[in-house]
Design a protein around this motif. Structure first.
Motif, PDB file in Angstrom:
ATOM      1  N   MET A 163       0.743  -1.123  -0.082  1.00  0.00           N
ATOM      2  CA  MET A 163       0.106  -0.097   0.131  1.00  0.00           C
ATOM      3  C   MET A 163       0.829   1.221  -0.064  1.00  0.00           C
ATOM      4  SD  MET A 163      -0.045   1.567   3.416  1.00  0.00           S
ATOM      5  CE  MET A 163       0.746   0.731   4.853  1.00  0.00           C
ATOM      6  N   ASP A 164       2.046   1.400   0.445  1.00  0.00           N
ATOM      7  CA  ASP A 164       2.836   2.301   0.405  1.00  0.00           C
ATOM      8  C   ASP A 164       3.834   2.470  -0.670  1.00  0.00           C
ATOM      9  OD1 ASP A 164       4.822   0.348   0.736  1.00  0.00           O
ATOM     10  OD2 ASP A 164       4.773   0.521   2.958  1.00  0.00           O
ATOM     11  N   LEU A 200       3.996   7.654  -5.204  1.00  0.00           N
ATOM     12  CA  LEU A 200       4.054   7.184  -3.981  1.00  0.00           C
ATOM     13  C   LEU A 200       5.360   6.542  -3.422  1.00  0.00           C
ATOM     14  CD1 LEU A 200       1.885   6.284  -1.715  1.00  0.00           C
ATOM     15  CD2 LEU A 200       1.154   4.280  -3.051  1.00  0.00           C
ATOM     16  N   TRP A 203       7.618   9.319  -2.307  1.00  0.00           N
ATOM     17  CA  TRP A 203       7.583   9.897  -1.115  1.00  0.00           C
ATOM     18  C   TRP A 203       7.802   9.110   0.107  1.00  0.00           C
ATOM     19  CZ3 TRP A 203       2.840   9.700   2.457  1.00  0.00           C
ATOM     20  CH2 TRP A 203       3.086  10.641   3.521  1.00  0.00           C
ATOM     21  N   TRP A 204       7.489   7.795   0.058  1.00  0.00           N
ATOM     22  CA  TRP A 204       8.013   6.928   1.070  1.00  0.00           C
ATOM     23  C   TRP A 204       9.530   6.746   1.180  1.00  0.00           C
ATOM     24  CZ3 TRP A 204      10.865   2.400   2.080  1.00  0.00           C
ATOM     25  CH2 TRP A 204      10.642   1.850   3.146  1.00  0.00           C
TER      26      TRP A 204
ATOM     27  N   PHE B 222       1.499   6.584   5.922  1.00  0.00           N
ATOM     28  CA  PHE B 222       1.231   5.847   4.550  1.00  0.00           C
ATOM     29  C   PHE B 222      -0.184   5.100   4.547  1.00  0.00           C
ATOM     30  CE2 PHE B 222       5.767   6.671   5.497  1.00  0.00           C
ATOM     31  CZ  PHE B 222       5.873   7.349   4.384  1.00  0.00           C
ATOM     32  N   TYR B 223      -0.415   4.644   5.622  1.00  0.00           N
ATOM     33  CA  TYR B 223      -1.760   4.016   5.997  1.00  0.00           C
ATOM     34  C   TYR B 223      -2.967   5.024   5.679  1.00  0.00           C
ATOM     35  CZ  TYR B 223      -4.987   0.543   8.104  1.00  0.00           C
ATOM     36  OH  TYR B 223      -5.989  -0.300   8.198  1.00  0.00           O
ATOM     37  N   LEU B 225      -2.672   7.892   3.829  1.00  0.00           N
ATOM     38  CA  LEU B 225      -2.697   8.143   2.303  1.00  0.00           C
ATOM     39  C   LEU B 225      -3.422   6.956   1.548  1.00  0.00           C
ATOM     40  CD1 LEU B 225      -1.959   9.988   0.205  1.00  0.00           C
ATOM     41  CD2 LEU B 225       0.310   8.916  -0.022  1.00  0.00           C
ATOM     42  N   TRP B 226      -3.206   5.677   2.121  1.00  0.00           N
ATOM     43  CA  TRP B 226      -4.013   4.591   1.311  1.00  0.00           C
ATOM     44  C   TRP B 226      -5.393   4.604   1.606  1.00  0.00           C
ATOM     45  CZ3 TRP B 226      -5.745  -0.021   4.158  1.00  0.00           C
ATOM     46  CH2 TRP B 226      -6.075  -1.229   3.385  1.00  0.00           C
TER      47      TRP B 226
END
Lengths: 313, 689
Positions: A163-164, A200, A203-204, B222-223, B225-226
């Motif tokens: 998901m990240d 995405l 960013w991570w 990040f969760y 954003l998900w």
């Protein structure tokens, strides 16, 4: 922060090779092939590969090859894909790929692809996206990528996406910068970076830079020089490296040098080793630090070596 | 050596270590003798165990243990078999206590379990111990997923486990990650028991409590954003825009050149090829755009359209697809109007990479009008040097009503009520957080939420949308978090471009007539987006009509997406930050491009190329190097040095190129360019003889 103590690092790398009987060397002897790759690539980036006795290294590498075509981490050790890539990379450094039977090495790697597209590390069946990268990188260097099912290999890597935007060892595994390098690298070499959500993941990855300027490998972890390679090369491959502060990272890496005896450690004032010395020097090369040879972010070899393989007749 | 302090050894330590080394060496050589000779006696096994307990990383010893198990399994006494497995599991446990990050040890355990086991419950007990000691150990989490699937523990139970772990300490990214994996599975497999809307709303609350407790802790970032993505995501592919757009009229001059009705557009571009591009721009990458999924109705069309993905890496999926109408074969008569209808997605087959079918069958109808032949003779290609100086441009007061070529026809599907409500609620919550703590994640999340809201409500109405507020948030973030300032700048650029391109009215101030000083009669429209501090290109779906584009004096490093602008014939990229030729790859698909100004950039100043792998090349195994062509065009030049420039320029038909002000542009390069671009008439503003 001082400058890069290049001379001292060269001396350090060469000295490690001579301390074969130290406790550290004995504990690490099973991955000497990786060590050779780290040390020699670092020397090449520092412009000092010519001080090494090529024939000695090449004949030792060949002595680590098995009937199956795979290479072990050292003489007497079993073959594994991890060391097969290092062996091929070192031979590429010396422009000596012609000393091995390319089809036999290829056959070994091809035999490790599984039905779902993933790769095992050796005959015992451990599956990990690290091995996908290794197989793809190694075959591409050998110009034999068409011997595996690339489509399935890519599909398996994508099934490890999280998901990240990052990637884990196997489907469901947590994102980790080292694993992300492997997956992004494999997708780069197979022309499949369009399957990544670059913003995405970018960013991570850029959030791996902590206050000290160093990079960590996962959220809320300590920084470590080795991530200067894993994170940085991934950011470069997806063209998002400008999202971090290069100056701060350069300072962090230089702060991790042992300016007295040479070598680079994981964090300032820790004990140095060849692994971190390589990743520090390679990281600085990716940061365009003056006086270093540029390194390729996907093949993890100097750019001139890679260009020689792909763009000379 | 992770985390070991740097120190020089004392004399006694050194001798101690050297004795240890000698002992280990002896153990190793005995082990290798056993391995070589396939000796699997208890004594030999004990020796390998001793080696592994001291050094779990010695992978060959784990392999040896597996061989020994296989060898000894042939003795079928069940008690002995049980003992054999227990012995292995015990050894792994000891090795993990020495080094819990040992890949070899964890895998050995998996391997043994796959052969047979007495009690799997024991595994969870052991794991709980390891996970308590280090709650982020990803080996342990991987092993946990392996064990729970082996014992068929339900995802629901595991979800409760992650809740417990997060309850103890919310700062556990591994647990949040595992939660996202479990929920994704449940959404897919048990959609009825796990309705997405309900769960997502609960999860917002859950992760908010983590973020609001310590906004600097990244565990929930990040969760969150998900969750936003889950809320606003369009699963089914949709058509976002097209060229020609629905309802538009394209005027063809007598020579079959394009002309927007009532608005003169640069009109020399396509006359030589006598083709008209048709572009379909989707909201995500799709495959299956072909004759059966996209049908064309026109009495005069003699041949089928060939749809191609506008992407250079051989992929069969792409966000943008293009085809060319062959006007030459259509036998069009002057002063007549022809209608063309393109129906998209009326039959199944256009599919997203996640397997979702195209969701919105739609139709694009446009007209082709053929005007009487141009009175002035068509100029020979590249006859004149293009000048981008201000005095060649003239502001446009208003567009003609009849002109439909300049469009911003974003097609946005209606968003469901719960999505809007969820986003609005999050906006309220984050505004509250920011009123107490002007933290970076608060501002960033708010900017993202407002953008999501604007996009889903199609609020291009300037009074209602939040663009100004979002731009301000990104400007604040540049100050607040300078380490990542260029990330926020890139986001700022995207929002700014969205604002500029969102309607014909917003575009107007940026549209200018290009007046060739020597030719009083001709005037073309140029979109001038120069000097806007743009660090990134975006909103290209709104710019498919553009033929002349000025992006000079910005901070651009790439032009990703520009391949969709198939009408583009003149492009000014001067005074930007382009660092490599590979960054110009999108131009390879622009068959109409004649004029390119790339002067005053950073070509040749960088040792590391950040576009190297985003460009199709032999390195990425997407295309072979065209040796024959290289030899013919520029065989005397170094291929390792010039391959990037060759790759980009050999496919272009430029007549006017400017590369001055780049480190790469030395004499050698100039002569190389002359060879590789035989069509060139102007190089660096000088006429080639």
């Amino acid at each position: 922060m001082g400058d890069l103590a290049a001379e001292k690092h060269v001396r350090y790398i060469l000295s490690v090779e001579k301390k074969k009987d130290s406790f550290e060397s004995v504990v690490m002897e099973h991955l000497r092939m990786n060590g050779a790759y780290w040390g020699l690539t670092a020397l090449d980036i520092l412009g000092k590969l010519h001080v090494v006795d090529v024939d000695e290294v090449v004949s030792w590498i060949i002595s680590c090859q098995h009937e199956s075509g795979g290479f072990g981490g050292n003489v007497e050790h079993d073959p594994h894909i991890l060391y097969t890539l290092s062996a091929v990379q070192v031979l590429a450094l010396f422009n000596k790929l012609d000393v091995i039977d390319v089809d036999r090495v290829t056959g070994y790697i091809v035999s490790l692809q599984n039905e779902d597209g993933s790769f095992s590390g050796d005959i015992w069946g451990e599956v990990d996206t690290r091995f996908s990268y290794i197989a793809i990188c190694c075959l591409s260097i050998l110009r034999r990528l068409d011997r595996i099912n690339v489509e399935k290999a890519v599909k398996y890597i994508i099934s490890c996406k999280n998901m990240d935007g990052g990637f884990g060892c196997t489907p469901g595994g947590e994102s980790h910068a080292g694993q992300i390098f492997c997956c992004v690298g494999a997708l780069a070499i197979t022309g499949s970076l369009d399957l990544i959500d670059k913003d995405l993941l970018g960013w991570w990855l850029c959030e791996r830079q902590v206050k000290s300027g160093g990079l960590n490998g996962r959220p809320e972890k300590d920084p470590d020089v080795c991530y200067s390679w894993w994170v940085l090369s991934s950011l470069i491959m997806i063209d998002r490296v400008h999202w971090i502060s290069k100056e701060k990272l350069i300072k962090f890496i230089l702060d991790c040098q042992d300016t007295e005896n040479g070598g680079i450690s994981d964090r300032p004032d820790d004990a140095v080793d060849v692994f971190h010395t390589y990743f520090g020097v390679a990281g600085l090369s990716l940061l365009e630090y003056p006086g270093l040879k540029p390194i390729d972010p996907a093949y993890a070899l100097p750019v001139d070596v890679v260009n020689q393989i792909f763009f000379s007749k | 050596m992770h985390g070991q302090p740097r120190k020089s050894l004392k004399q006694e330590d050194e001798s101690l270590l050297s004795a240890k080394a000698e002992k280990l060496r002896a153990l190793q050589s005995q082990f290798f003798a056993n391995h070589r000779n396939r000796i699997y006696t208890q004594e030999a096994l004990d020796l390998s165990a001793k080696l592994l307990e001291g050094n779990p990383e010695c992978y060959t010893a784990w392999n040896y243990r597996k061989l020994a198990v296989q060898h000894n399994l042939s003795r079928s006494d069940p008690n002995y078999v049980a003992y054999l497995f227990d012995q292995e599991l015990k050894l792994v446990e000891n090795a993990l206590r020495k080094n819990y990050k040992s890949y070899g040890a964890w895998y050995h355990r998996k391997w043994v379990l796959s052969k047979g086991h007495s009690s799997i419950d024991n595994e969870l007990r052991l794991l709980n111990g390891f996970q308590k000691a280090d709650s982020r150990n990803f080996h342990a989490w991987n092993y946990r997923r392996f064990v729970t699937s082996l014992m068929k523990r339900s995802d629901e139970d595991e979800l409760i486990y992650t809740e417990e772990v997060i309850g103890e300490n919310f700062s556990n990214y591994s647990a949040w990650h595992n939660r996202s994996v479990l929920l994704s599975n449940l959404f897919k497999r048990k959609a009825e028991e796990f309705p997405l809307e309900e769960k997502v709303l609960q999860e917002y609350e859950h992760v908010r409590s983590a973020i609001f407790t310590d906004p600097a802790d990244q565990s929930g970032w990040f969760y969150h954003l998900w969750l936003i993505d889950l809320t606003v995501k369009n699963y089914a592919p949709l058509l976002v825009s097209s060229w020609p757009s629905h309802g538009s009229s394209i005027t063809l001059n007598g020579n079959n050149c394009i002309d927007g009705c009532g608005l003169s557009l640069l009109n020399s571009t396509l006359s030589d090829t006598r083709t008209l591009p048709v572009i379909l721009y989707f909201n995500q990458a799709v495959e299956g755009v072909n004759l059966s999924t996209v049908t064309v109705k026109s009495e005069h069309l003699k041949e089928d359209l060939v749809w191609k993905p506008l992407i250079t890496n051989n992929s069969s999926t792409a966000q943008v697809w293009g085809a060319y109408l062959n006007l030459g074969n259509m036998e069009l008569e002057q002063s007549k109007t022809y209608s063309i209808e393109i129906a998209i997605g009326h039959s199944m087959g256009i599919v997203s990479s996640n397997g979702y079918q195209y969701g919105d069958p739609s139709q694009i109808a446009f007209k082709l009008c053929v005007q009487s032949a141009c009175t002035k003779p068509v100029e020979e290609q590249g006859g004149k040097l293009t000048s981008w100086k201000d005095n060649n441009f003239q502001k446009i007061d208003h567009f003609e009503d009849s002109d439909s070529t300049v469009t911003a026809d974003l097609h946005i599907p209606t968003t469901s009520y719960w999505c809007m409500k969820a986003i609005e609620e999050e906006i309220t919550n984050f505004r509250e957080l920011l009123s107490e703590d002007a933290c970076k994640i608060g501002k960033l999340s708010l900017a993202r939420l407002l953008t999501a809201l604007d996009l889903s409500t199609h609020q291009h109405d300037k009074r209602k949308n939040h663009t100004e507020e979002v731009l301000k948030l990104y400007t604040d973030l540049v100050e607040l978090d300078p380490t990542h300032s260029l990330y926020y700048k890139d986001e700022h650029s995207l929002v700014l471009l969205q604002q500029i391109t969102s309607s014909r009215e917003s575009l107007l101030p940026y549209c200018h007539y290009y007046k060739d000083a020597t030719e009083a009669n001709t005037s073309y429209v140029c979109l001038r987006l120069q000097n806007l501090s743009l660090s990134r290109m975006g909103s290209i779906e709104n710019l498919l009509w553009v033929q002349m584009l000025d992006l000079s004096h910005n901070e651009l490093r790439s032009i990703e997406g520009l391949e969709a602008m198939q009408l583009l014939s003149s492009l000014n990229l001067s005074h930007n930050k382009f660092g490599s030729f590979t960054a110009l790859e999108p131009l390879r698909s622009l068959k109409s491009l004649k004029v390119l100004d790339i002067s005053y950039n950073e070509l040749g100043s960088h040792s590391i190329d950040t576009r190297r792998y985003l460009c199709s090349s032999p390195l990425a195994n997407t295309e072979a190097f065209d040796w024959d062509r290289f030899e013919i065009l520029c065989g005397s030049f170094s291929s390792t040095k010039f391959w990037e420039a060759f790759l980009i320029f050999e496919s272009l038909n430029l007549t006017d190129l400017n590369v001055t002000g780049n480190a790469v542009a030395d004499e050698n390069f100039t002569s190389f360019i002359g060879k590789v671009l035989p069509t060139l008439k102007w190089l660096n503003s000088e006429e080639l003889s």
